[in-house]
Scaffold this motif. Sequence first.
Motif, PDB file in Angstrom:
ATOM      1  N   ARG A  22      -5.757   9.467   3.934  1.00  0.00           N
ATOM      2  CA  ARG A  22      -4.495   9.975   3.362  1.00  0.00           C
ATOM      3  C   ARG A  22      -4.075  11.265   4.065  1.00  0.00           C
ATOM      4  O   ARG A  22      -2.894  11.480   4.338  1.00  0.00           O
ATOM      5  N   GLN A  23      -5.031  12.134   4.359  1.00  0.00           N
ATOM      6  CA  GLN A  23      -4.719  13.372   5.070  1.00  0.00           C
ATOM      7  C   GLN A  23      -4.295  13.090   6.506  1.00  0.00           C
ATOM      8  O   GLN A  23      -3.430  13.770   7.041  1.00  0.00           O
ATOM      9  N   MET A  24      -4.906  12.084   7.123  1.00  0.00           N
ATOM     10  CA  MET A  24      -4.577  11.763   8.510  1.00  0.00           C
ATOM     11  C   MET A  24      -3.199  11.116   8.643  1.00  0.00           C
ATOM     12  O   MET A  24      -2.441  11.453   9.542  1.00  0.00           O
ATOM     13  N   CYS A  25      -2.885  10.190   7.749  1.00  0.00           N
ATOM     14  CA  CYS A  25      -1.670   9.390   7.910  1.00  0.00           C
ATOM     15  C   CYS A  25      -0.531   9.801   6.986  1.00  0.00           C
ATOM     16  O   CYS A  25       0.589   9.326   7.152  1.00  0.00           O
ATOM     17  N   GLY A  26      -0.826  10.647   6.022  1.00  0.00           N
ATOM     18  CA  GLY A  26       0.221  11.153   5.139  1.00  0.00           C
ATOM     19  C   GLY A  26       0.954  10.076   4.377  1.00  0.00           C
ATOM     20  O   GLY A  26       0.359   9.186   3.784  1.00  0.00           O
ATOM     21  N   ASP A  27       2.272  10.137   4.422  1.00  0.00           N
ATOM     22  CA  ASP A  27       3.106   9.224   3.650  1.00  0.00           C
ATOM     23  C   ASP A  27       3.302   7.868   4.315  1.00  0.00           C
ATOM     24  O   ASP A  27       4.054   7.045   3.809  1.00  0.00           O
ATOM     25  N   LYS A  28       2.642   7.622   5.416  1.00  0.00           N
ATOM     26  CA  LYS A  28       2.780   6.334   6.100  1.00  0.00           C
ATOM     27  C   LYS A  28       1.941   5.237   5.452  1.00  0.00           C
ATOM     28  O   LYS A  28       2.176   4.060   5.679  1.00  0.00           O
ATOM     29  N   ILE A  29       0.928   5.635   4.664  1.00  0.00           N
ATOM     30  CA  ILE A  29       0.062   4.643   4.032  1.00  0.00           C
ATOM     31  C   ILE A  29       0.043   4.835   2.524  1.00  0.00           C
ATOM     32  O   ILE A  29       0.317   5.920   2.012  1.00  0.00           O
ATOM     33  N   GLN A  30      -0.288   3.759   1.840  1.00  0.00           N
ATOM     34  CA  GLN A  30      -0.481   3.774   0.399  1.00  0.00           C
ATOM     35  C   GLN A  30      -1.850   3.169   0.139  1.00  0.00           C
ATOM     36  O   GLN A  30      -2.074   1.997   0.434  1.00  0.00           O
ATOM     37  N   ILE A  31      -2.766   3.951  -0.374  1.00  0.00           N
ATOM     38  CA  ILE A  31      -4.128   3.479  -0.593  1.00  0.00           C
ATOM     39  C   ILE A  31      -4.232   2.901  -1.998  1.00  0.00           C
ATOM     40  O   ILE A  31      -3.885   3.560  -2.975  1.00  0.00           O
ATOM     41  N   GLU A  32      -4.680   1.668  -2.066  1.00  0.00           N
ATOM     42  CA  GLU A  32      -4.841   0.958  -3.332  1.00  0.00           C
ATOM     43  C   GLU A  32      -6.259   0.423  -3.414  1.00  0.00           C
ATOM     44  O   GLU A  32      -6.880   0.139  -2.392  1.00  0.00           O
ATOM     45  N   PHE A  33      -6.772   0.272  -4.628  1.00  0.00           N
ATOM     46  CA  PHE A  33      -8.101  -0.298  -4.760  1.00  0.00           C
ATOM     47  C   PHE A  33      -7.992  -1.810  -4.956  1.00  0.00           C
ATOM     48  O   PHE A  33      -6.970  -2.315  -5.415  1.00  0.00           O
ATOM     49  N   GLN A  34      -9.047  -2.503  -4.559  1.00  0.00           N
ATOM     50  CA  GLN A  34      -9.074  -3.948  -4.715  1.00  0.00           C
ATOM     51  C   GLN A  34      -9.168  -4.253  -6.200  1.00  0.00           C
ATOM     52  O   GLN A  34     -10.074  -3.825  -6.872  1.00  0.00           O
ATOM     53  N   GLY A  35      -8.215  -4.961  -6.674  1.00  0.00           N
ATOM     54  CA  GLY A  35      -8.139  -5.253  -8.092  1.00  0.00           C
ATOM     55  C   GLY A  35      -6.833  -4.753  -8.685  1.00  0.00           C
ATOM     56  O   GLY A  35      -6.490  -5.094  -9.813  1.00  0.00           O
ATOM     57  N   SER A  36      -6.099  -3.956  -7.944  1.00  0.00           N
ATOM     58  CA  SER A  36      -4.802  -3.477  -8.427  1.00  0.00           C
ATOM     59  C   SER A  36      -3.787  -4.622  -8.409  1.00  0.00           C
ATOM     60  O   SER A  36      -4.002  -5.660  -7.790  1.00  0.00           O
ATOM     61  N   GLU A  37      -2.675  -4.419  -9.076  1.00  0.00           N
ATOM     62  CA  GLU A  37      -1.631  -5.438  -9.097  1.00  0.00           C
ATOM     63  C   GLU A  37      -1.068  -5.686  -7.700  1.00  0.00           C
ATOM     64  O   GLU A  37      -0.777  -6.825  -7.332  1.00  0.00           O
ATOM     65  N   LEU A  38      -0.908  -4.619  -6.913  1.00  0.00           N
ATOM     66  CA  LEU A  38      -0.409  -4.777  -5.550  1.00  0.00           C
ATOM     67  C   LEU A  38      -1.371  -5.613  -4.718  1.00  0.00           C
ATOM     68  O   LEU A  38      -0.947  -6.476  -3.945  1.00  0.00           O
ATOM     69  N   TYR A  39      -2.664  -5.373  -4.874  1.00  0.00           N
ATOM     70  CA  TYR A  39      -3.678  -6.154  -4.161  1.00  0.00           C
ATOM     71  C   TYR A  39      -3.540  -7.630  -4.508  1.00  0.00           C
ATOM     72  O   TYR A  39      -3.524  -8.484  -3.621  1.00  0.00           O
ATOM     73  N   GLN A  40      -3.446  -7.921  -5.794  1.00  0.00           N
ATOM     74  CA  GLN A  40      -3.324  -9.319  -6.231  1.00  0.00           C
ATOM     75  C   GLN A  40      -2.069  -9.974  -5.671  1.00  0.00           C
ATOM     76  O   GLN A  40      -2.095 -11.138  -5.265  1.00  0.00           O
ATOM     77  N   SER A  41      -0.974  -9.235  -5.608  1.00  0.00           N
ATOM     78  CA  SER A  41       0.261  -9.811  -5.066  1.00  0.00           C
ATOM     79  C   SER A  41       0.135 -10.085  -3.567  1.00  0.00           C
ATOM     80  O   SER A  41       0.659 -11.080  -3.077  1.00  0.00           O
ATOM     81  N   TYR A  42      -0.575  -9.233  -2.831  1.00  0.00           N
ATOM     82  CA  TYR A  42      -0.782  -9.459  -1.402  1.00  0.00           C
ATOM     83  C   TYR A  42      -1.713 -10.635  -1.152  1.00  0.00           C
ATOM     84  O   TYR A  42      -1.541 -11.374  -0.186  1.00  0.00           O
TER      85      TYR A  42
END
Length: 124
Positions: A22-42
């Motif tokens: 997150r510090q390296m890439c800033g706002d270019k990435i969104q870190i999510e954990f496996q099991g989140s709703e976004l993960y399931q949709s992907y």
Amino acid sequence: MKTPIFIDGNCRFCRFCAKVLRQMCGDKIQIEFQGSELYQSYVMKFPDSNWEVDSIKMVHKDAVLIKSKAIEQILSLAPWYYQILRMFFFLPSGLLDRGYDFIAKNRLIWGKAVDACEISDYAK
């Protein structure tokens, strides 16, 4: 649009790595954990056997990247002063993946496993 990065986030080591990314890439990435709703949709949107692998995951051009390939692609999103780290990717991907597996296998020793995942602190 932020690029979603999926990690399992069940130990201090994973949370530390998420913080560094997150510090390296800033706002270019969104870190999510496996099991989140976004993960399931992907998982539903991009069917791939790599979703089953316990590793960092990133979707790039309709492919699910894992291990060293995902990290290499994430580093391409970092500012120029981090690009020196990409020199490691001249090594064969099999060797890099073995190194990744070694770190992943021993991460609970180095990061001391905890009961609850606090990845949401770094995800936003």
